[in-house]
Write a protein that holds these residues in place. Sequence first.
Motif, PDB file in Angstrom:
ATOM      1  N   ILE A 254      21.611 -68.652  42.517  1.00  0.00           N
ATOM      2  CA  ILE A 254      22.012 -67.620  43.487  1.00  0.00           C
ATOM      3  C   ILE A 254      23.473 -67.802  43.861  1.00  0.00           C
ATOM      4  O   ILE A 254      24.255 -66.834  43.887  1.00  0.00           O
ATOM      5  N   GLN A 255      23.862 -69.031  44.136  1.00  0.00           N
ATOM      6  CA  GLN A 255      25.255 -69.303  44.510  1.00  0.00           C
ATOM      7  C   GLN A 255      26.209 -68.943  43.370  1.00  0.00           C
ATOM      8  O   GLN A 255      27.289 -68.392  43.605  1.00  0.00           O
ATOM      9  N   SER A 256      25.821 -69.232  42.143  1.00  0.00           N
ATOM     10  CA  SER A 256      26.639 -68.892  40.979  1.00  0.00           C
ATOM     11  C   SER A 256      26.783 -67.377  40.843  1.00  0.00           C
ATOM     12  O   SER A 256      27.876 -66.858  40.577  1.00  0.00           O
ATOM     13  N   PHE A 257      25.681 -66.635  41.034  1.00  0.00           N
ATOM     14  CA  PHE A 257      25.727 -65.178  40.971  1.00  0.00           C
ATOM     15  C   PHE A 257      26.661 -64.626  42.045  1.00  0.00           C
ATOM     16  O   PHE A 257      27.494 -63.746  41.771  1.00  0.00           O
ATOM     17  N   ILE A 258      26.552 -65.136  43.255  1.00  0.00           N
ATOM     18  CA  ILE A 258      27.406 -64.673  44.358  1.00  0.00           C
ATOM     19  C   ILE A 258      28.882 -64.904  44.021  1.00  0.00           C
ATOM     20  O   ILE A 258      29.723 -64.026  44.253  1.00  0.00           O
ATOM     21  N   GLN A 259      29.195 -66.064  43.457  1.00  0.00           N
ATOM     22  CA  GLN A 259      30.591 -66.376  43.114  1.00  0.00           C
ATOM     23  C   GLN A 259      31.141 -65.459  42.027  1.00  0.00           C
ATOM     24  O   GLN A 259      32.328 -65.125  42.037  1.00  0.00           O
ATOM     25  N   ALA A 260      30.293 -65.028  41.100  1.00  0.00           N
ATOM     26  CA  ALA A 260      30.748 -64.198  39.977  1.00  0.00           C
ATOM     27  C   ALA A 260      30.674 -62.704  40.261  1.00  0.00           C
ATOM     28  O   ALA A 260      31.284 -61.905  39.543  1.00  0.00           O
ATOM     29  N   ALA A 261      29.951 -62.303  41.301  1.00  0.00           N
ATOM     30  CA  ALA A 261      29.610 -60.895  41.524  1.00  0.00           C
ATOM     31  C   ALA A 261      30.804 -59.974  41.702  1.00  0.00           C
ATOM     32  O   ALA A 261      30.731 -58.797  41.340  1.00  0.00           O
ATOM     33  N   ASP A 262      31.906 -60.461  42.216  1.00  0.00           N
ATOM     34  CA  ASP A 262      33.048 -59.553  42.440  1.00  0.00           C
ATOM     35  C   ASP A 262      33.666 -59.062  41.132  1.00  0.00           C
ATOM     36  O   ASP A 262      34.445 -58.123  41.138  1.00  0.00           O
ATOM     37  N   ARG A 263      33.285 -59.647  40.003  1.00  0.00           N
ATOM     38  CA  ARG A 263      33.764 -59.170  38.699  1.00  0.00           C
ATOM     39  C   ARG A 263      33.061 -57.888  38.269  1.00  0.00           C
ATOM     40  O   ARG A 263      33.602 -57.125  37.482  1.00  0.00           O
ATOM     41  N   PHE A 264      31.839 -57.644  38.782  1.00  0.00           N
ATOM     42  CA  PHE A 264      31.068 -56.491  38.317  1.00  0.00           C
ATOM     43  C   PHE A 264      30.417 -55.666  39.432  1.00  0.00           C
ATOM     44  O   PHE A 264      29.889 -54.600  39.175  1.00  0.00           O
ATOM     45  N   LEU A 265      30.451 -56.147  40.666  1.00  0.00           N
ATOM     46  CA  LEU A 265      29.886 -55.388  41.785  1.00  0.00           C
ATOM     47  C   LEU A 265      30.991 -54.863  42.690  1.00  0.00           C
ATOM     48  O   LEU A 265      32.031 -55.502  42.857  1.00  0.00           O
ATOM     49  N   ALA A 266      30.748 -53.699  43.318  1.00  0.00           N
ATOM     50  CA  ALA A 266      31.746 -53.053  44.175  1.00  0.00           C
ATOM     51  C   ALA A 266      31.821 -53.672  45.565  1.00  0.00           C
ATOM     52  O   ALA A 266      32.736 -53.369  46.321  1.00  0.00           O
TER      53      ALA A 266
END
Length: 101
Positions: free
Chosen positions: A75-87
């Motif tokens: 979950i923490q990894s997803f949160i850290q990467a999310a700004d590359r593909f989420l608005a």
Amino acid sequence: MSNTIVIIRYRALPEHVDTARQEITALVACVLASEPDCSGITLLQDSADPTGFTLIETWPSREIFLGPHMQQPHIQSFIQAADRFLAGPPDISFWHPVTAA
């Protein structure tokens, strides 16, 4: 006591819809494989606006979702990467089933 239904709404960046779908799908698979407290996740994509994704998750309680689940490395990894593909950050709401009286 009934389960807590968690509804999570994501908005993908228009140019990264495919990446968002892949990343969210991978996250769902990881949660289902490694977190026994989660008793189900349904992933939906908006048919009118493909940038919209919704997760419907079933957890024993809001506290388990916000506590142990949110601290998991995946979950923490997803949160850290999310700004590359989420608005932006997701909209998260908590629901409970209504039973007949």
